[in-house]
Design a protein around this motif. Structure first.
Motif, mmCIF file in Angstrom:
data_model
loop_
_atom_site.group_PDB
_atom_site.id
_atom_site.type_symbol
_atom_site.label_atom_id
_atom_site.label_comp_id
_atom_site.label_asym_id
_atom_site.label_seq_id
_atom_site.Cartn_x
_atom_site.Cartn_y
_atom_site.Cartn_z
ATOM 1 N N VAL A 1 0.834 -1.212 0.000
ATOM 2 C CA VAL A 1 0.000 0.000 0.000
ATOM 3 C C VAL A 1 0.863 1.255 0.000
ATOM 4 O O VAL A 1 0.375 2.353 0.302
ATOM 5 C CB VAL A 1 -0.956 0.003 1.213
ATOM 6 N N GLY A 2 2.151 1.096 -0.328
ATOM 7 C CA GLY A 2 3.030 2.251 -0.467
ATOM 8 C C GLY A 2 3.581 2.814 0.818
ATOM 9 O O GLY A 2 4.038 3.961 0.850
ATOM 10 N N VAL A 3 3.561 2.020 1.894
ATOM 11 C CA VAL A 3 4.080 2.483 3.188
ATOM 12 C C VAL A 3 5.423 1.819 3.444
ATOM 13 O O VAL A 3 5.551 0.593 3.334
ATOM 14 C CB VAL A 3 3.093 2.160 4.331
ATOM 15 N N ASP A 4 6.409 2.613 3.767
ATOM 16 C CA ASP A 4 7.732 2.090 4.087
ATOM 17 C C ASP A 4 7.737 1.665 5.546
ATOM 18 O O ASP A 4 7.716 2.490 6.456
ATOM 19 C CB ASP A 4 8.791 3.166 3.833
ATOM 20 N N GLY A 5 7.737 0.351 5.781
ATOM 21 C CA GLY A 5 7.635 -0.167 7.137
ATOM 22 C C GLY A 5 8.822 0.199 7.996
ATOM 23 O O GLY A 5 9.959 0.287 7.516
ATOM 24 N N PRO A 6 8.606 0.413 9.283
ATOM 25 C CA PRO A 6 9.704 0.794 10.182
ATOM 26 C C PRO A 6 10.550 -0.419 10.570
ATOM 27 O O PRO A 6 10.216 -1.570 10.260
ATOM 28 C CB PRO A 6 8.965 1.356 11.403
ATOM 29 N N SER A 7 11.610 -0.158 11.283
ATOM 30 C CA SER A 7 12.463 -1.234 11.809
ATOM 31 C C SER A 7 11.911 -1.657 13.165
ATOM 32 O O SER A 7 12.317 -1.145 14.221
ATOM 33 C CB SER A 7 13.907 -0.738 11.937
ATOM 34 N N TRP A 8 10.979 -2.595 13.125
ATOM 35 C CA TRP A 8 10.242 -2.975 14.319
ATOM 36 C C TRP A 8 11.154 -3.510 15.418
ATOM 37 O O TRP A 8 10.912 -3.267 16.603
ATOM 38 C CB TRP A 8 9.190 -4.027 13.984
ATOM 39 N N THR A 9 12.162 -4.262 15.045
ATOM 40 C CA THR A 9 12.963 -4.972 16.040
ATOM 41 C C THR A 9 14.295 -4.307 16.364
ATOM 42 O O THR A 9 15.004 -4.789 17.254
ATOM 43 C CB THR A 9 13.247 -6.407 15.559
ATOM 44 N N THR A 10 14.639 -3.229 15.698
ATOM 45 C CA THR A 10 15.926 -2.575 15.952
ATOM 46 C C THR A 10 15.807 -1.095 16.291
ATOM 47 O O THR A 10 16.660 -0.561 17.007
ATOM 48 C CB THR A 10 16.849 -2.717 14.731
ATOM 49 N N ASP A 11 14.779 -0.419 15.800
ATOM 50 C CA ASP A 11 14.591 0.994 16.091
ATOM 51 C C ASP A 11 13.981 1.132 17.490
ATOM 52 O O ASP A 11 12.880 0.642 17.736
ATOM 53 C CB ASP A 11 13.663 1.622 15.047
ATOM 54 N N PRO A 12 14.663 1.798 18.425
ATOM 55 C CA PRO A 12 14.118 1.913 19.787
ATOM 56 C C PRO A 12 12.744 2.556 19.843
ATOM 57 O O PRO A 12 11.963 2.276 20.762
ATOM 58 C CB PRO A 12 15.169 2.782 20.508
ATOM 59 N N ASP A 13 12.425 3.414 18.873
ATOM 60 C CA ASP A 13 11.121 4.064 18.879
ATOM 61 C C ASP A 13 9.994 3.128 18.443
ATOM 62 O O ASP A 13 8.812 3.426 18.671
ATOM 63 C CB ASP A 13 11.138 5.284 17.957
ATOM 64 N N TRP A 14 10.332 2.010 17.797
ATOM 65 C CA TRP A 14 9.312 1.105 17.277
ATOM 66 C C TRP A 14 9.310 -0.259 17.948
ATOM 67 O O TRP A 14 8.457 -1.099 17.622
ATOM 68 C CB TRP A 14 9.504 0.925 15.763
#
Length: 323
Positions: free
Chosen positions: A163-176
């Protein structure tokens, strides 16, 4: 010479103590057998629950590393508990997770239960489908979502990419990391769905009919009929999910702390939960006294939160037997 007078009217008005009826031989025999069957549970409770709790309470006032004998230190562990930045960070993560997990679980479960009530003869099939994830072992759930939330090849980011969304880094980005854990927790909302569905099916139909005759629309019937009538089930899941959220451990430990090869690939503080920190203090660092203090602090926090919820429930929870 005066003779004492008796106040017969007063004696008649005074309630006489009721004598407890004597137990029959059959009742005494049944009571003895009841205690015999309860004895294994009583012994197990004293040996594996009450005993360890008392021992941990004593250890919370000591410095103990399993190897050396405990050394009494008074309230030093509790003072350290209030000042340790890593413990405070883990407590903050736990509270943040609980504040997101509990409302989302309750709202989504109630919505699914309302939809499930309308599917007719397929209801049994969907009940099974929703409840099956609850039966999945917690370690397997952690491994599964470690793969699903993978930044490059995870199914979640692939779906977002469609759907054109760039997924975040769920397992490495502290904000996610924490939002990803909350997303994982929704995997096991099936038990709440089943509880809400049972509560919805017990709402009397005549209440809906009376509200409809009074001109109430769908939202008004849901707000003034459905929610009050299932408030007992809502209150139960609120308490259970809150306690479960504050004790979150297995899935998160499997995802972020079980694989030592990836332990340094991200800031572990982002996924540090209170019970995980407690486990590390006890079994990695062998600070058993401090870990016992952490356990009792968590026990008191859960008891206080539950007490507040019970007190507040008197205003919002309706039981059918209430007048």
């Amino acid at each position: 010479m005066t003779t004492p007078t008796t106040d017969t009217a007063g004696d008649a008005a005074r309630p006489r103590p009721t004598r407890r009826p004597r137990m029959t031989p059959t009742a005494r025999r049944e009571a003895r057998w009841a205690y015999v069957f309860l004895l294994p549970w009583i012994v197990g409770f004293l040996a594996f629950t009450a005993g360890p709790m008392v021992a941990s309470l004593w250890l919370s006032f000591t410095e103990y590393d399993v190897i050396n004998p405990p050394r009494f230190t008074g309230g030093d562990n509790y003072q350290r508990l209030a000042a340790d930045p890593q413990v405070l960070r883990s407590l903050t993560n736990t509270i943040y997770y609980t504040l997101l997990h509990v409302p989302l679980t309750m709202v989504l479960s109630l919505g699914l239960a309302v939809l499930l009530r309308r599917v007719g003869r397929w209801q049994g099939f969907f009940r099974t489908v929703f409840y099956l994830p609850v039966m999945t072992p917690a370690v397997a759930v952690g491994v599964l979502f470690l793969l699903l939330l993978n930044t490059q090849n995870g199914l979640v980011n692939r779906a977002l990419g469609l759907v054109g969304v760039d997924g975040p880094s769920w397992t490495t980005d502290p904000d996610w990391v924490l939002p990803g854990i909350v997303l994982m927790s929704l995997w096991s909302l099936g038990s709440s769905v089943i509880i809400y569905l049972a509560a919805l099916q017990n709402v009397p139909r005549d209440l809906y009919e009376a509200a409809e005759l009074d001109g109430a629309g769908g939202w008004a019937r849901f707000r003034h009929v459905t929610l009050p009538m299932i408030s007992g089930a809502l209150f139960f899941t609120l308490i259970v999910n809150t306690i479960a959220g504050l004790q979150m451990f297995t899935e998160v430990y499997t995802m972020y702390f079980g694989n030592r090869q990836n332990a340094g690939s991200f800031n572990s503080d982002a996924a540090s939960f209170y019970v995980i920190r407690l486990f590390q203090e006890a079994f990695q660092f062998l600070h058993m006294g401090f870990a016992s203090a952490m356990a009792w602090a968590l026990f008191l926090v859960i008891a206080l939160i539950t007490l507040v919820q019970v007190r507040l429930s008197r205003r919002f929870v309706y039981y059918e037997g209430d007048s």
